[in-house]
Every structure is written in structure tokens, then in C-alpha cells.
Design a protein around this motif. Structure first.
Motif, PDB file in Angstrom:
ATOM      1  N   ALA A  11       0.814  -1.218   0.000  1.00  0.00           N
ATOM      2  CA  ALA A  11       0.000   0.000   0.000  1.00  0.00           C
ATOM      3  C   ALA A  11       0.848   1.270   0.000  1.00  0.00           C
ATOM      4  N   PRO A  12       0.236   2.385  -0.443  1.00  0.00           N
ATOM      5  CA  PRO A  12       0.936   3.675  -0.376  1.00  0.00           C
ATOM      6  C   PRO A  12       1.354   3.976   1.065  1.00  0.00           C
ATOM      7  N   GLY A  13       2.527   4.533   1.231  1.00  0.00           N
ATOM      8  CA  GLY A  13       3.040   4.847   2.558  1.00  0.00           C
ATOM      9  C   GLY A  13       3.748   3.687   3.231  1.00  0.00           C
ATOM     10  N   CYS A  14       3.658   2.508   2.646  1.00  0.00           N
ATOM     11  CA  CYS A  14       4.311   1.314   3.191  1.00  0.00           C
ATOM     12  C   CYS A  14       5.720   1.213   2.619  1.00  0.00           C
ATOM     13  N   ALA A  15       6.690   0.904   3.458  1.00  0.00           N
ATOM     14  CA  ALA A  15       8.072   0.722   3.013  1.00  0.00           C
ATOM     15  C   ALA A  15       8.551  -0.654   3.471  1.00  0.00           C
ATOM     16  N   ILE A  16       9.064  -1.447   2.537  1.00  0.00           N
ATOM     17  CA  ILE A  16       9.536  -2.798   2.837  1.00  0.00           C
ATOM     18  C   ILE A  16      10.991  -2.904   2.396  1.00  0.00           C
ATOM     19  N   THR A  17      11.826  -3.503   3.244  1.00  0.00           N
ATOM     20  CA  THR A  17      13.223  -3.740   2.905  1.00  0.00           C
ATOM     21  C   THR A  17      13.442  -5.244   2.830  1.00  0.00           C
ATOM     22  N   GLY A  18      13.975  -5.704   1.693  1.00  0.00           N
ATOM     23  CA  GLY A  18      14.255  -7.119   1.512  1.00  0.00           C
ATOM     24  C   GLY A  18      13.643  -7.637   0.223  1.00  0.00           C
ATOM     25  N   GLU A  19      13.979  -8.889  -0.089  1.00  0.00           N
ATOM     26  CA  GLU A  19      13.476  -9.538  -1.300  1.00  0.00           C
ATOM     27  C   GLU A  19      12.082 -10.110  -1.040  1.00  0.00           C
ATOM     28  N   ILE A  20      11.210 -10.019  -2.046  1.00  0.00           N
ATOM     29  CA  ILE A  20       9.873 -10.592  -1.949  1.00  0.00           C
ATOM     30  C   ILE A  20       9.685 -11.555  -3.108  1.00  0.00           C
ATOM     31  N   VAL A  21       9.229 -12.782  -2.801  1.00  0.00           N
ATOM     32  CA  VAL A  21       8.899 -13.770  -3.824  1.00  0.00           C
ATOM     33  C   VAL A  21       7.489 -14.265  -3.520  1.00  0.00           C
ATOM     34  N   VAL A  22       6.587 -14.134  -4.493  1.00  0.00           N
ATOM     35  CA  VAL A  22       5.212 -14.598  -4.310  1.00  0.00           C
ATOM     36  C   VAL A  22       4.812 -15.462  -5.498  1.00  0.00           C
ATOM     37  N   ASP A  23       3.819 -16.333  -5.276  1.00  0.00           N
ATOM     38  CA  ASP A  23       3.359 -17.205  -6.355  1.00  0.00           C
ATOM     39  C   ASP A  23       2.022 -16.740  -6.914  1.00  0.00           C
ATOM     40  N   HIS A  24       1.785 -15.433  -6.853  1.00  0.00           N
ATOM     41  CA  HIS A  24       0.553 -14.853  -7.377  1.00  0.00           C
ATOM     42  C   HIS A  24       0.824 -13.396  -7.732  1.00  0.00           C
ATOM     43  N   GLY A  25      -0.194 -12.636  -8.037  1.00  0.00           N
ATOM     44  CA  GLY A  25      -0.032 -11.251  -8.453  1.00  0.00           C
ATOM     45  C   GLY A  25       0.378 -10.325  -7.319  1.00  0.00           C
ATOM     46  N   VAL A  26       0.983  -9.195  -7.695  1.00  0.00           N
ATOM     47  CA  VAL A  26       1.426  -8.187  -6.733  1.00  0.00           C
ATOM     48  C   VAL A  26       1.106  -6.806  -7.280  1.00  0.00           C
ATOM     49  N   SER A  27       0.568  -5.944  -6.422  1.00  0.00           N
ATOM     50  CA  SER A  27       0.396  -4.531  -6.753  1.00  0.00           C
ATOM     51  C   SER A  27       1.182  -3.730  -5.737  1.00  0.00           C
ATOM     52  N   CYS A  28       2.123  -2.940  -6.212  1.00  0.00           N
ATOM     53  CA  CYS A  28       3.002  -2.166  -5.332  1.00  0.00           C
ATOM     54  C   CYS A  28       2.749  -0.674  -5.536  1.00  0.00           C
ATOM     55  N   PHE A  29       2.250  -0.019  -4.493  1.00  0.00           N
ATOM     56  CA  PHE A  29       2.053   1.417  -4.520  1.00  0.00           C
ATOM     57  C   PHE A  29       2.933   2.094  -3.469  1.00  0.00           C
ATOM     58  N   GLY A  30       3.704   1.311  -2.738  1.00  0.00           N
ATOM     59  CA  GLY A  30       4.601   1.815  -1.709  1.00  0.00           C
ATOM     60  C   GLY A  30       6.044   1.736  -2.170  1.00  0.00           C
ATOM     61  N   VAL A  31       6.953   1.653  -1.218  1.00  0.00           N
ATOM     62  CA  VAL A  31       8.387   1.614  -1.498  1.00  0.00           C
ATOM     63  C   VAL A  31       8.922   0.238  -1.124  1.00  0.00           C
ATOM     64  N   LEU A  32       9.639  -0.375  -2.045  1.00  0.00           N
ATOM     65  CA  LEU A  32      10.269  -1.676  -1.802  1.00  0.00           C
ATOM     66  C   LEU A  32      11.756  -1.529  -2.048  1.00  0.00           C
ATOM     67  N   ASN A  33      12.544  -1.656  -0.984  1.00  0.00           N
ATOM     68  CA  ASN A  33      13.994  -1.561  -1.081  1.00  0.00           C
ATOM     69  C   ASN A  33      14.549  -2.976  -1.147  1.00  0.00           C
ATOM     70  N   GLY A  34      14.451  -3.581  -2.332  1.00  0.00           N
ATOM     71  CA  GLY A  34      14.867  -4.955  -2.559  1.00  0.00           C
ATOM     72  C   GLY A  34      14.139  -5.464  -3.788  1.00  0.00           C
ATOM     73  N   GLY A  35      14.483  -6.636  -4.247  1.00  0.00           N
ATOM     74  CA  GLY A  35      13.878  -7.177  -5.450  1.00  0.00           C
ATOM     75  C   GLY A  35      12.513  -7.797  -5.191  1.00  0.00           C
ATOM     76  N   ILE A  36      11.771  -8.005  -6.272  1.00  0.00           N
ATOM     77  CA  ILE A  36      10.448  -8.610  -6.177  1.00  0.00           C
ATOM     78  C   ILE A  36      10.263  -9.586  -7.331  1.00  0.00           C
ATOM     79  N   ILE A  37       9.746 -10.780  -7.015  1.00  0.00           N
ATOM     80  CA  ILE A  37       9.472 -11.797  -8.026  1.00  0.00           C
ATOM     81  C   ILE A  37       8.042 -12.270  -7.846  1.00  0.00           C
ATOM     82  N   SER A  38       7.267 -12.216  -8.916  1.00  0.00           N
ATOM     83  CA  SER A  38       5.924 -12.777  -8.934  1.00  0.00           C
ATOM     84  C   SER A  38       5.942 -13.913  -9.952  1.00  0.00           C
ATOM     85  N   THR A  39       5.765 -15.151  -9.500  1.00  0.00           N
ATOM     86  CA  THR A  39       5.888 -16.296 -10.396  1.00  0.00           C
ATOM     87  C   THR A  39       4.662 -16.499 -11.272  1.00  0.00           C
TER      88      THR A  39
END
Length: 150
Positions: A11-39
């Protein structure tokens, strides 16, 4: 018939640090300091969303900003900013406000990066429940070599 919709929302205003791997869809409106994989499904970096790291998905849409490489195994749509190389194996669409700082490379689907399967029983993602198998070591021949030299 019931259809499940699995999606992770950053969500907006949310900040995450680290890698994210998910097996479904992702919507990012915040800040992610790390990689993201949606399989599977759509990886959407929405307006105001910022990923500092690589972004990989089956279908990728960038309306925000990605500072890192982008890998799309299916379709790719860019309406925002990407500072990094783009690897795609399906279709690509650049919107009127797309900004790219990197190279654009079409690759074979098998050359795109895939995540390794994760054991669903593990309490921590990516950490297997069973101990790794012991590796047999061959006897060292350092002594034999030093005798031959000496």
C-alpha cells in the motif's frame, strides 16, 4: 464454482526492505527496497510505487518507478520510469510517458530468471524443513603431491 483471487498489495506509505517472492499477483504502490518476483499473474508497480532492485513477473506493468532490471516472461507495459536493463520474452508496450535508462533485450523464455520452488511447509519462506544432505569429500592428494615435489 468458486474462483480465488490471490494478490499481494504493498500500500501507499508502506516501506519494505528485503526480497519478496510470491506465487501470485502483486500490486506495489509503496516503497520496496529490494527485489520482487511474482511467479504467476500480474506484477504491477503502480503510480507512486518505487522498487529499488530487480522486478520479475509473468506479466509486468510499471506505472511507477523501478531502479533495477525488469524481467517479463509474458507481457510488459511501461508507463513509468525504469533505470536498468529490461528483459522480455513476450510482448512489450511503451506508453507515452515511459522513461527508460538502460537496454531493452528480447530473450528466449527459458533465459528469463525463474525463482526456485519453496516448500510450503516451511515456517520461513525459502528455508527447507529438512537438513541438507551430507556431501562426501574425496580424499585429499595434497600429501602425495608434496612428496612427489619434495
Amino acid at each position: 464454482m468458486k474462483t480465488e483471487l490471490n494478490i499481494t498489495l504493498i500500500a501507499p506509505g508502506c516501506a519494505i526492505t528485503g526480497e519478496i517472492v510470491v506465487d501470485h499477483g502483486v500490486s506495489c504502490f509503496g516503497v520496496l527496497n529490494g527485489g520482487i518476483i511474482s511467479t504467476q499473474g500480474l506484477l504491477h508497480i503502480g503510480e507512486g510505487g518505487f522498487v529499488k532492485g530487480s522486478a520479475q513477473g509473468e506479466h509486468v506493468r510499471v506505472d511507477g518507478r523501478v531502479d533495477g532490471d525488469v524481467h517479463a516472461r509474458g507481457s510488459l507495459e511501461i508507463n513509468g520510469q525504469v533505470s536498468g536493463d529490461i528483459y522480455y520474452s513476450g510482448t512489450i508496450r511503451l506508453g507515452p510517458h515511459a522513461s527508460l535508462d538502460g537496454t531493452l533485450k528480447r530473450v528466449a523464455r527459458m533465459l528469463t530468471i525463474e525463482s526456485e520452488p519453496v516448500d510450503d511447509q516451511s515456517p520461513i519462506a525459502g528455508v527447507p524443513l529438512t537438513a541438507p544432505k551430507a556431501v562426501e569429500r574425496e580424499a585429499s592428494n595434497v600429501t602425495d603431491i608434496s612428496r612427489a615435489i619434495g
